[in-house]
Design a protein around this motif. Sequence first.
Motif, short mmCIF file in Angstrom:
data_model
loop_
_atom_site.label_atom_id
_atom_site.label_comp_id
_atom_site.label_asym_id
_atom_site.label_seq_id
_atom_site.Cartn_x
_atom_site.Cartn_y
_atom_site.Cartn_z
N ASN A 131 0.72 -1.11 -0.28
CA ASN A 131 0.13 -0.21 -0.13
C ASN A 131 0.93 1.52 0.05
OD1 ASN A 131 -2.12 1.73 -0.05
ND2 ASN A 131 -2.93 0.95 2.18
N VAL A 132 1.15 1.87 -1.22
CA VAL A 132 2.12 2.60 -1.14
C VAL A 132 1.60 4.16 -0.85
CG1 VAL A 132 4.03 1.85 -3.07
CG2 VAL A 132 1.48 2.49 -3.59
N GLU A 133 0.28 4.64 -1.09
CA GLU A 133 -0.62 5.05 -0.39
C GLU A 133 -0.32 5.67 0.87
OE1 GLU A 133 -4.71 4.93 -1.60
OE2 GLU A 133 -4.14 5.16 -3.59
N ARG A 134 0.18 4.37 1.99
CA ARG A 134 0.63 5.02 3.02
C ARG A 134 1.63 4.95 3.56
NH1 ARG A 134 -3.42 6.98 5.03
NH2 ARG A 134 -5.64 6.11 5.13
N VAL A 135 2.00 3.97 3.06
CA VAL A 135 4.03 3.94 3.22
C VAL A 135 4.19 3.40 2.11
CG1 VAL A 135 5.32 2.70 4.47
CG2 VAL A 135 3.50 2.95 5.41
N ASP A 136 5.15 4.41 1.30
CA ASP A 136 5.99 3.99 0.31
C ASP A 136 7.44 3.29 0.07
OD1 ASP A 136 7.73 6.09 0.53
OD2 ASP A 136 7.20 7.42 -0.46
N THR A 137 7.48 3.05 -1.28
CA THR A 137 9.35 2.36 -0.16
C THR A 137 10.30 3.48 -0.44
OG1 THR A 137 9.31 2.81 -2.99
CG2 THR A 137 8.53 0.82 -2.54
N PHE A 138 10.12 4.20 -0.13
CA PHE A 138 10.97 4.63 0.92
C PHE A 138 11.06 5.45 2.00
CE2 PHE A 138 10.93 6.40 -4.11
CZ PHE A 138 11.88 6.36 -3.83
N GLY A 139 9.78 4.78 2.87
CA GLY A 139 9.98 4.39 3.95
C GLY A 139 8.61 6.60 4.70
N THR A 140 8.17 6.87 3.51
CA THR A 140 7.33 7.76 3.81
C THR A 140 5.95 7.59 4.43
OG1 THR A 140 8.91 9.24 2.56
CG2 THR A 140 6.82 10.06 2.88
N VAL A 141 5.40 7.69 5.02
CA VAL A 141 3.80 7.39 6.11
C VAL A 141 2.51 8.49 5.96
CG1 VAL A 141 2.77 6.25 8.37
CG2 VAL A 141 5.33 6.06 7.79
N VAL A 142 1.82 7.88 5.58
CA VAL A 142 1.02 9.01 5.10
C VAL A 142 -0.06 8.19 5.95
CG1 VAL A 142 -0.90 10.13 3.74
CG2 VAL A 142 1.68 10.14 2.95
N ASN A 143 -0.70 8.88 7.05
CA ASN A 143 -1.65 8.88 8.05
C ASN A 143 -3.06 9.29 8.48
OD1 ASN A 143 0.14 11.22 9.54
ND2 ASN A 143 0.23 9.50 11.31
N SER A 144 -2.70 9.97 7.49
CA SER A 144 -3.54 11.37 7.73
C SER A 144 -5.58 10.48 7.01
CB SER A 144 -4.08 12.60 6.66
OG SER A 144 -4.91 13.76 6.35
N GLY A 145 -6.58 10.94 7.86
CA GLY A 145 -7.37 9.89 7.86
C GLY A 145 -7.62 8.56 7.54
N VAL A 146 -6.47 7.97 9.07
CA VAL A 146 -6.46 6.21 9.01
C VAL A 146 -7.19 6.87 11.00
CG1 VAL A 146 -4.87 5.01 10.40
CG2 VAL A 146 -3.97 6.26 8.54
N PRO A 147 -8.27 5.67 10.63
CA PRO A 147 -9.10 5.13 11.86
C PRO A 147 -7.85 5.42 13.08
CG PRO A 147 -9.10 3.33 10.22
CD PRO A 147 -8.18 4.02 10.00
N GLU A 148 -8.54 4.69 13.68
CA GLU A 148 -8.59 5.08 15.75
C GLU A 148 -7.47 3.45 16.04
OE1 GLU A 148 -7.95 7.66 17.86
OE2 GLU A 148 -8.99 9.21 16.13
N LYS A 149 -8.10 3.01 15.23
CA LYS A 149 -7.23 1.22 15.69
C LYS A 149 -6.30 1.14 14.59
CE LYS A 149 -10.30 -1.18 12.31
NZ LYS A 149 -11.99 -2.54 12.52
N GLY A 150 -5.83 1.88 14.23
CA GLY A 150 -4.65 1.06 12.82
C GLY A 150 -5.26 1.27 11.70
N GLU A 151 -3.79 1.19 10.35
CA GLU A 151 -4.32 0.28 9.43
C GLU A 151 -3.08 -0.46 8.86
OE1 GLU A 151 -5.27 1.08 4.74
OE2 GLU A 151 -6.51 2.74 6.31
N PRO A 152 -3.08 -1.82 8.98
CA PRO A 152 -1.28 -2.52 8.57
C PRO A 152 -1.40 -2.18 7.62
CG PRO A 152 -4.03 -4.04 8.72
CD PRO A 152 -4.25 -2.44 9.36
N VAL A 153 -0.07 -2.20 7.36
CA VAL A 153 0.47 -2.52 6.11
C VAL A 153 1.62 -3.65 5.93
CG1 VAL A 153 1.86 -0.68 4.15
CG2 VAL A 153 0.00 0.36 5.49
#
Length: 411
Positions: A131-153
């Motif tokens: 899921n490159v929209e959440r974590v890309d191959t460079f390690g950049t994390v986009v956590n805007s709109g993630v639910p409170e329980k978190g989202e696994p990648v």
Amino acid sequence: MRKSIKYPVPKSSVICAAAGILLYAGLMIWQGGKWMPVSSLQRPAHGDGELLYEVIVRELGEEGREIPVTIPVGERQYSDEEAEALYDAVFPELTERILGGNESLEAVRSDLDLVRVLEPYGLTVRWESENVERVDTFGTVVNSGVPEKGEPVWLKAALTDGVHTREYEIRVTVMPPVLNGDELFQEKIMEACRRLDSVQKTDNQLFLPEEVAGKKVSYYRERETDYTVIPVLGILLAFLWAARVKMNEQKVKKQREQLLLLDYSEIVSKFMVFISAGMTIRTAWERIAAGYEKTVQTGNRKARPAYEEMCHTISQLKSGMAEGRAYGEFGRRCGLQPYVKLAALLEQNRKTGSKNLKSALELEMVSAFEQRKNLAKKLGEEAGTKLLLPLFLMLGVVMIMIVVPAFLAIY
């Protein structure tokens, strides 16, 4: 003859130099000279890269030739057993190094440090993300709109030493950012706007929510037209207006001085005529002022500053001012050197008598007419200069009338 001064050499220095020479000679004899025989070359460790050795190859036989050769030796490769053991040992370290500023892989809120090279081991790592929209191959994390329980990648790491490769799957849980009061309210506003945007896609405008998290809100945008230039223009206009007023004052002052200089010769000549006729200075003054007022009343002449000042002087004399003082103030009000000189001349001759006044006025009249001639010449030159602009404009019009038809005829 001057004697040279000799400095003794310390014995300790001689001993150190001799010890160094003897040690070098002993090592060369023990190792058989600069070049020592070898049968193998040390291979560099894994990850150190290729190493070049300079060797001398001696040919056995009668000729016994010596040939310099540069032999490249590649780095050592891991065996299959060593690679397996190394990968098992490196994986826990890899999961620690990629954390970056996060506490654990189960609560990722900031960017990961997806290392590409494991320096001590000579291993390279290739990363893939499901899921490159959440974590890309460079390690950049986009956590805007993630639910409170978190989202696994799931991340896939491929370790290789160039020969052996092993792949690992690493599960990270992206958690929403920790927000303060304003940031949390901002996130709620964005979420409400996203919901309305998805509903109002067919409308020409997006109508913003009037209430967010139970609170009434209003919205403001920066004006597209910037009016800050208006006060700047106002200040600039104020400076320009002040400069214009100053220029007008200078223009009026210059015109007044020109009129004073033009009338000076006429006033002096009238004084000389009346004084020659036997009149006193005051009587001559009154006759000149009365003649000026009569011509102005009949409309034959416009107001002139020199004569106006003379009429003002008559009013001062009638009000009881001393004659000498009235003449002095007349010269100061006119403000020009010729009038100051005339006032001083009249005052002096009023006290000493008017027997020498006629000759003094004759000399002053000659000087006054010369000044008037020079002033008239100067004014004529200025008028000619002012006419240059309309002449150039007319020349431009004529050139356009000639050149444009010629171009139209050519093209």
